[in-house]
Design a protein around this motif. Structure first.
Motif, PDB file in Angstrom:
ATOM      1  N   ASN A  56      -1.013  12.439  49.019  1.00  0.00           N
ATOM      2  CA  ASN A  56      -2.326  12.951  49.742  1.00  0.00           C
ATOM      3  C   ASN A  56      -3.276  11.875  49.709  1.00  0.00           C
ATOM      4  O   ASN A  56      -4.031  11.417  50.963  1.00  0.00           O
ATOM      5  CB  ASN A  56      -2.951  14.142  49.226  1.00  0.00           C
ATOM      6  N   SER A  57      -3.512  10.825  48.577  1.00  0.00           N
ATOM      7  CA  SER A  57      -4.280   9.631  48.927  1.00  0.00           C
ATOM      8  C   SER A  57      -3.850   8.837  49.548  1.00  0.00           C
ATOM      9  O   SER A  57      -4.618   8.096  50.288  1.00  0.00           O
ATOM     10  CB  SER A  57      -4.632   9.213  47.337  1.00  0.00           C
ATOM     11  N   ALA A  58      -2.465   8.731  49.745  1.00  0.00           N
ATOM     12  CA  ALA A  58      -1.629   7.767  50.774  1.00  0.00           C
ATOM     13  C   ALA A  58      -2.278   7.915  52.090  1.00  0.00           C
ATOM     14  O   ALA A  58      -2.427   7.294  53.006  1.00  0.00           O
ATOM     15  CB  ALA A  58      -0.216   7.544  50.698  1.00  0.00           C
ATOM     16  N   TYR A  59      -2.433   9.524  52.550  1.00  0.00           N
ATOM     17  CA  TYR A  59      -2.635   9.661  54.186  1.00  0.00           C
ATOM     18  C   TYR A  59      -3.940   9.526  54.200  1.00  0.00           C
ATOM     19  O   TYR A  59      -4.330   8.671  55.170  1.00  0.00           O
ATOM     20  CB  TYR A  59      -2.514  11.249  53.948  1.00  0.00           C
ATOM     21  N   THR A  60      -4.982   9.403  53.129  1.00  0.00           N
ATOM     22  CA  THR A  60      -6.520   9.252  53.186  1.00  0.00           C
ATOM     23  C   THR A  60      -6.651   7.710  53.388  1.00  0.00           C
ATOM     24  O   THR A  60      -7.289   7.145  54.206  1.00  0.00           O
ATOM     25  CB  THR A  60      -7.262   9.767  52.090  1.00  0.00           C
ATOM     26  N   LEU A  61      -5.841   6.983  52.487  1.00  0.00           N
ATOM     27  CA  LEU A  61      -6.039   5.695  52.438  1.00  0.00           C
ATOM     28  C   LEU A  61      -5.494   4.953  53.928  1.00  0.00           C
ATOM     29  O   LEU A  61      -6.040   4.075  54.439  1.00  0.00           O
ATOM     30  CB  LEU A  61      -5.186   5.023  51.543  1.00  0.00           C
ATOM     31  N   SER A  62      -4.336   5.565  54.505  1.00  0.00           N
ATOM     32  CA  SER A  62      -3.821   5.178  55.653  1.00  0.00           C
ATOM     33  C   SER A  62      -4.903   5.329  56.826  1.00  0.00           C
ATOM     34  O   SER A  62      -5.177   4.358  57.748  1.00  0.00           O
ATOM     35  CB  SER A  62      -2.479   5.923  56.138  1.00  0.00           C
ATOM     36  N   ALA A  63      -5.667   6.342  56.969  1.00  0.00           N
ATOM     37  CA  ALA A  63      -6.735   6.561  57.816  1.00  0.00           C
ATOM     38  C   ALA A  63      -7.700   5.648  57.644  1.00  0.00           C
ATOM     39  O   ALA A  63      -8.358   5.044  58.520  1.00  0.00           O
ATOM     40  CB  ALA A  63      -7.451   7.915  57.552  1.00  0.00           C
ATOM     41  N   ALA A  64      -8.164   5.335  56.386  1.00  0.00           N
ATOM     42  CA  ALA A  64      -9.063   4.389  56.165  1.00  0.00           C
ATOM     43  C   ALA A  64      -8.696   2.901  56.544  1.00  0.00           C
ATOM     44  O   ALA A  64      -9.593   2.200  57.315  1.00  0.00           O
ATOM     45  CB  ALA A  64      -9.422   4.289  54.647  1.00  0.00           C
ATOM     46  N   ILE A  65      -7.512   2.587  56.401  1.00  0.00           N
ATOM     47  CA  ILE A  65      -7.002   1.429  56.799  1.00  0.00           C
ATOM     48  C   ILE A  65      -7.106   1.211  58.060  1.00  0.00           C
ATOM     49  O   ILE A  65      -7.233   0.151  58.821  1.00  0.00           O
ATOM     50  CB  ILE A  65      -5.814   0.964  56.072  1.00  0.00           C
ATOM     51  N   SER A  66      -6.611   2.326  58.906  1.00  0.00           N
ATOM     52  CA  SER A  66      -6.674   2.113  60.295  1.00  0.00           C
ATOM     53  C   SER A  66      -7.813   2.148  61.053  1.00  0.00           C
ATOM     54  O   SER A  66      -7.918   1.410  61.921  1.00  0.00           O
ATOM     55  CB  SER A  66      -5.870   3.458  60.926  1.00  0.00           C
ATOM     56  N   THR A  67      -8.818   2.557  60.157  1.00  0.00           N
ATOM     57  CA  THR A  67     -10.159   2.354  60.895  1.00  0.00           C
ATOM     58  C   THR A  67     -10.696   0.956  60.778  1.00  0.00           C
ATOM     59  O   THR A  67     -11.072   0.402  61.787  1.00  0.00           O
ATOM     60  CB  THR A  67     -11.244   3.245  60.209  1.00  0.00           C
ATOM     61  N   VAL A  68     -10.286   0.168  59.597  1.00  0.00           N
ATOM     62  CA  VAL A  68     -10.553  -1.014  59.677  1.00  0.00           C
ATOM     63  C   VAL A  68      -9.535  -1.861  60.715  1.00  0.00           C
ATOM     64  O   VAL A  68     -10.026  -3.081  61.146  1.00  0.00           O
ATOM     65  CB  VAL A  68     -10.198  -1.622  58.171  1.00  0.00           C
ATOM     66  N   MET A  69      -8.531  -1.400  60.731  1.00  0.00           N
ATOM     67  CA  MET A  69      -7.550  -2.025  61.874  1.00  0.00           C
ATOM     68  C   MET A  69      -8.304  -2.351  63.264  1.00  0.00           C
ATOM     69  O   MET A  69      -7.609  -3.196  63.915  1.00  0.00           O
ATOM     70  CB  MET A  69      -6.139  -1.629  61.504  1.00  0.00           C
ATOM     71  N   LEU A  70      -8.945  -1.254  63.484  1.00  0.00           N
ATOM     72  CA  LEU A  70      -9.576  -1.302  64.824  1.00  0.00           C
ATOM     73  C   LEU A  70     -10.263  -2.395  65.250  1.00  0.00           C
ATOM     74  O   LEU A  70     -10.131  -2.887  66.202  1.00  0.00           O
ATOM     75  CB  LEU A  70     -10.470   0.080  65.054  1.00  0.00           C
ATOM     76  N   GLY A  71     -10.575  -3.123  63.999  1.00  0.00           N
ATOM     77  CA  GLY A  71     -11.410  -4.579  64.655  1.00  0.00           C
ATOM     78  C   GLY A  71     -10.699  -5.741  64.823  1.00  0.00           C
ATOM     79  O   GLY A  71     -11.163  -6.756  65.257  1.00  0.00           O
ATOM     80  N   ILE A  72      -9.175  -5.528  64.558  1.00  0.00           N
ATOM     81  CA  ILE A  72      -8.430  -6.686  64.764  1.00  0.00           C
ATOM     82  C   ILE A  72      -8.242  -6.993  65.982  1.00  0.00           C
ATOM     83  O   ILE A  72      -8.547  -8.367  66.560  1.00  0.00           O
ATOM     84  CB  ILE A  72      -6.922  -6.403  64.267  1.00  0.00           C
ATOM     85  N   TRP A  73      -8.231  -6.274  67.252  1.00  0.00           N
ATOM     86  CA  TRP A  73      -8.271  -6.456  68.563  1.00  0.00           C
ATOM     87  C   TRP A  73      -9.272  -5.700  69.349  1.00  0.00           C
ATOM     88  O   TRP A  73      -9.708  -4.612  68.733  1.00  0.00           O
ATOM     89  CB  TRP A  73      -6.866  -6.316  69.211  1.00  0.00           C
ATOM     90  N   ASP A  74      -9.689  -5.874  70.414  1.00  0.00           N
ATOM     91  CA  ASP A  74     -10.713  -5.232  71.065  1.00  0.00           C
ATOM     92  C   ASP A  74     -10.172  -3.863  71.866  1.00  0.00           C
ATOM     93  O   ASP A  74      -9.237  -4.144  72.654  1.00  0.00           O
ATOM     94  CB  ASP A  74     -11.427  -6.088  72.108  1.00  0.00           C
ATOM     95  N   VAL A  75     -10.511  -2.848  71.083  1.00  0.00           N
ATOM     96  CA  VAL A  75      -9.960  -1.437  71.742  1.00  0.00           C
ATOM     97  C   VAL A  75     -11.321  -0.599  71.807  1.00  0.00           C
ATOM     98  O   VAL A  75     -11.035   0.486  71.795  1.00  0.00           O
ATOM     99  CB  VAL A  75      -9.089  -0.643  70.900  1.00  0.00           C
ATOM    100  N   SER A  76     -12.288  -1.196  72.173  1.00  0.00           N
ATOM    101  CA  SER A  76     -13.523  -0.464  72.558  1.00  0.00           C
ATOM    102  C   SER A  76     -13.380   0.349  73.950  1.00  0.00           C
ATOM    103  O   SER A  76     -12.433   0.117  74.916  1.00  0.00           O
ATOM    104  CB  SER A  76     -14.661  -1.364  72.756  1.00  0.00           C
ATOM    105  N   LYS A  77     -14.195   1.316  73.895  1.00  0.00           N
ATOM    106  CA  LYS A  77     -14.215   2.250  75.139  1.00  0.00           C
ATOM    107  C   LYS A  77     -14.238   1.551  76.565  1.00  0.00           C
ATOM    108  O   LYS A  77     -13.714   1.547  77.477  1.00  0.00           O
ATOM    109  CB  LYS A  77     -15.077   3.230  74.902  1.00  0.00           C
ATOM    110  N   GLU A  78     -15.363   0.392  76.538  1.00  0.00           N
ATOM    111  CA  GLU A  78     -15.487  -0.288  77.720  1.00  0.00           C
ATOM    112  C   GLU A  78     -14.389  -1.115  78.118  1.00  0.00           C
ATOM    113  O   GLU A  78     -13.971  -1.065  79.136  1.00  0.00           O
ATOM    114  CB  GLU A  78     -16.880  -1.189  77.339  1.00  0.00           C
ATOM    115  N   THR A  79     -13.529  -1.853  77.158  1.00  0.00           N
ATOM    116  CA  THR A  79     -12.450  -2.449  77.456  1.00  0.00           C
ATOM    117  C   THR A  79     -11.437  -1.930  78.011  1.00  0.00           C
ATOM    118  O   THR A  79     -10.830  -2.037  78.875  1.00  0.00           O
ATOM    119  CB  THR A  79     -11.969  -3.264  76.007  1.00  0.00           C
TER     120      THR A  79
END
Length: 137
Positions: free
Chosen positions: A30-53
């Protein structure tokens, strides 16, 4: 994949402590599921995936992020060959002199608790300060 690994873990634990072992394994899962969600949030900053883009039609960041996360998810298959093939292989692992290592247990618990702590901190930051990791709001 959860059920086969759970069965394997139950066979590795000492007699009489199957319930505690299952609880520990479930916590790690269960902590792996939670950790993966947290890491995926941080990974959003790697490339521009903003709503505007994305609204402007540029989906290159989303494509790259999708390829990266798909590769990460599939990479777990590479570790399947490390699992024991038979019950006898599993028993030989259990009989190994290092199977009850206190150092290994400490490292395992430390990683588990730090993963949970990291996921909680990221979750709180997402609530208190949306967009802190550079993702779109």
């Amino acid at each position: 994949m959860h059920q086969p690994t759970t069965i394997m873990m139950v066979h590795l634990c000492p007699a009489g402590s199957e319930g505690a072992s299952y609880a520990m394994f479930t916590t790690v899962n269960n902590s792996a599921y939670t950790l993966s969600a947290a890491i995926s949030t941080v990974m959003l900053g790697i490339w521009d995936v903003s709503k505007e883009t994305l609204m402007s039609g540029d989906v290159s960041g989303m494509t790259k992020l999708t390829i990266l996360t798909t590769f990460i998810q599939v990479s777990g298959v590479l570790f399947v060959k490390l699992l024991p093939r038979t019950k006898e292989d599993l028993a030989s692992l259990h009989a190994d002199q290092y199977s009850g290592s206190k150092v290994g247990g400490f490292i395992f618990l430390t990683i588990t608790f730090l993963s949970i702590l990291y996921a909680v901190v990221v979750g709180v930051l997402n609530i208190v300060k949306p967009g802190w990791a550079g993702e779109s709001r």
